[in-house]
Design an enzyme around this catalytic site. Structure first.
Site, PDB file in Angstrom:
ATOM      1  N   ARG B  59     -37.845  37.569 -33.200  1.00 19.87           N
ATOM      2  CA  ARG B  59     -37.250  36.494 -34.633  1.00 19.87           C
ATOM      3  C   ARG B  59     -37.215  37.567 -35.832  1.00 19.87           C
ATOM      4  NH1 ARG B  59     -37.291  32.978 -30.844  1.00 19.87           N
ATOM      5  NH2 ARG B  59     -38.353  34.015 -30.360  1.00 19.87           N
ATOM      6  N   THR B  60     -39.037  37.772 -35.886  1.00 24.12           N
ATOM      7  CA  THR B  60     -38.747  37.826 -37.945  1.00 24.12           C
ATOM      8  C   THR B  60     -38.810  38.653 -38.021  1.00 24.12           C
ATOM      9  OG1 THR B  60     -41.674  36.542 -37.573  1.00 24.12           O
ATOM     10  CG2 THR B  60     -40.693  37.780 -39.098  1.00 24.12           C
ATOM     11  N   LYS B  88     -52.257  57.381 -33.293  1.00 22.02           N
ATOM     12  CA  LYS B  88     -52.563  58.399 -33.034  1.00 22.02           C
ATOM     13  C   LYS B  88     -54.300  58.563 -33.911  1.00 22.02           C
ATOM     14  CE  LYS B  88     -48.621  61.244 -33.082  1.00 22.02           C
ATOM     15  NZ  LYS B  88     -47.190  61.323 -34.003  1.00 22.02           N
ATOM     16  N   ARG B 109     -46.777  43.131 -39.955  1.00 27.63           N
ATOM     17  CA  ARG B 109     -47.406  42.325 -39.907  1.00 27.63           C
ATOM     18  C   ARG B 109     -48.372  42.903 -38.717  1.00 27.63           C
ATOM     19  NH1 ARG B 109     -44.893  38.533 -35.614  1.00 27.63           N
ATOM     20  NH2 ARG B 109     -44.263  37.051 -37.535  1.00 27.63           N
ATOM     21  N   HIS B 137     -48.664  33.485 -42.836  1.00 25.70           N
ATOM     22  CA  HIS B 137     -47.474  34.144 -43.529  1.00 25.70           C
ATOM     23  C   HIS B 137     -46.388  33.107 -43.904  1.00 25.70           C
ATOM     24  CE1 HIS B 137     -43.860  35.343 -40.893  1.00 25.70           C
ATOM     25  NE2 HIS B 137     -44.152  34.589 -39.527  1.00 25.70           N
TER      26      HIS B 137
END
Lengths: 157, 311
Positions: B59-60, B88, B109, B137
């Site tokens: 959702r974010t 990597k 995030r 957040h």
């Protein structure tokens, strides 16, 4: 003779080296850890614990014959003993006397205690703390905002 | 508005970086977006947003992308670090220094706390923290207080219960900081002992607002304007029996809401599991789905502000 002068007589004077005075009472052994003094060295090291102090009530003292402190060691001592003084001794005389000082921001000398802080990862970044309180010490990590207290700092030495 | 710094070019890393004036400015920007969200807009045409999601999210990420598209901008990014250069062995600092050449704003995030702070310091384009471990957040907090503003007309004076995982829930940390900027707000922090609010957050908010901690939601249900529910994650408990024992007491049902204050609302950052019973969805108290819409508006407002499309 002042109380401080009397206290220093608990251990014989050193000829050349460093005397760390006004260590917060009970933290001399931690100062030895910071300086990596293991007891196996050949030079003379004197430790006095819990002696009366005019300025801070009780204090510890560490005397190291022939030793000179690295700047990062002085910074670490400032973290656990913000009132400590460093005396440089030459031929039994104090030739330099300075107080440790705690900067507002502390970079690199200790790690953040939060294992999931970005400053503990492989990123090319040094730890950075903002000093919230000096005595007792309280630091805030610039990155993760977690608090570090004296007990957390001591674990790293 | 002399006290409000322009938000153009600013990073959105932590609510702690902002004043009440800044936050009010963000809420006003969200208000301006209602019409644009419905009719479409091109105020961000030619702008590119990169979403760097080192942790899974649905959702974010979608909310940010929806906000960007609704303003005429474009989106690039990844949602799975396993497909990215991270796999990597590239570090975050290098990744963001590369991606800033591709985009005008980075939305990040990351599982590590402080990751967005670092990203913001090594890049020139604005960085938006879309969740940094269990730390913060901030855009969720902005949409949460925007929801309260829309539903009550004000934030000052509200009594808000935060319920569930207050220790590891990043949304509640940011929300507590945001609410602490307002006057006469009172927080009731309801959680099991193991999941109490972090002392750093309590220390900071305690300078500005009153809060009380407790374990029993029922005791304060009749007093609060907002019931902000959060998910308690099973994996936080070493002892599963302990989890089973407490999870029911942090579950809200339609029957519980009979004891609610008139006009109270129930919010949740979503996803929910079973902490809000489905029978609450149809009640006059439920706001968690409308909250999602307010999220799009508030993220549209934020993107428009930091990209300088509105002032």
């Amino acid at each position: 003779m002042s109380q401080v002068g009397k206290a220093e007589l608990y251990v014989k004077k050193i000829r050349n080296g460093t005397v760390i005075d006004h260590i917060s009472a009970g933290y001399a052994l931690d100062v030895l850890k910071i300086l990596n003094v293991t007891g196996k060295e050949t030079n003379t090291v004197g430790v006095v614990i819990n002696v009366p102090s005019k300025h801070i009530g009780k204090k510890d003292i560490v005397k190291i014959e022939g030793g000179e402190l690295k700047p990062e060691d002085v910074d670490k001592i400032a973290l656990i003993s913000p009132k400590a003084t460093i005396n440089i001794i030459h031929e039994y005389d104090v030739v330099e006397k300075k107080k440790v000082s705690l900067p507002r921001d502390i970079t690199g000398i200790i790690k953040c205690g939060n294992p999931v802080c970005i400053s503990n990862s492989k990123e090319p970044v040094s730890s950075l703390f903002h000093v919230q309180e000096v005595e007792p010490i309280r630091l805030r990590c610039h990155y993760c905002n977690r608090t570090m207290e004296k007990k957390d700092i001591l674990k790293q030495f | 508005m002399g006290l409000c710094m322009s938000l153009a070019g600013r990073d959105i890393i932590s609510i702690r970086d902002f004043t009440r004036f800044d936050i009010d400015h963000m809420l006003s920007a969200a208000d301006q977006m209602e019409l644009q969200a419905k009719s479409g807009s091109d105020i961000l045409r030619g702008k590119i947003m990169a979403t760097l999601f080192f942790e899974p999210s649905t959702r974010t990420k979608l909310s940010f992308e929806s906000a960007m598209y609704r303003l005429g901008g474009s989106c690039i990014g990844f949602a799975e670090p396993s497909t990215a250069s991270v796999q990597k062995g590239e570090n975050l600092s290098d990744t963001v220094r590369v991606v800033e050449n591709y985009a005008d704003v980075l939305v990040i995030r990351h599982p590590l706390e402080g990751a967005s702070r670092l990203a913001g310091e090594v890049t020139d384009v604005p960085v938006v923290n879309a969740g940094s471990g269990s730390e913060e957040h901030p855009t969720q907090a902005i949409l949460d207080i925007y929801t309260m503003k829309r539903e009550f007309g004000h934030i000052d004076g509200l009594k808000v219960a935060m319920v569930g995982d207050l220790r590891y829930g990043r949304t509640v940390h940011s929300l507590a900081y945001a609410l602490s900027l307002y006057k006469d707000v009172k927080l009731c922090l309801i959680s099991p002992d193991l999941l109490r609010m972090r002392h750093e957050v309590l220390e900071d908010i305690g300078r500005n607002i009153d809060f009380e901690e407790g374990k029993d939601l029922g005791k304060i249900l009749g007093e609060v304007d907002v019931i902000y529910m959060t998910r308690i994650q099973k994996e936080r408990f070493a002892d599963l029996a302990e989890y089973e024992a407490i999870k029911g007491s942090y579950r809200l049902t339609q029957a519980d809401l009979k004891h609610c204050k008139k006009g109270a609302i129930v919010m949740h950052p979503l996803p929910r599991v079973d902490e809000i019973d489905a029978d609450v969805d149809g009640t006059i108290y439920a706001r968690y789905f409308r909250q999602v819409w307010y999220g799009v508006l508030s993220r549209m407002g934020l993107l428009a502000l930091i990209l300088g499309a509105i002032t």
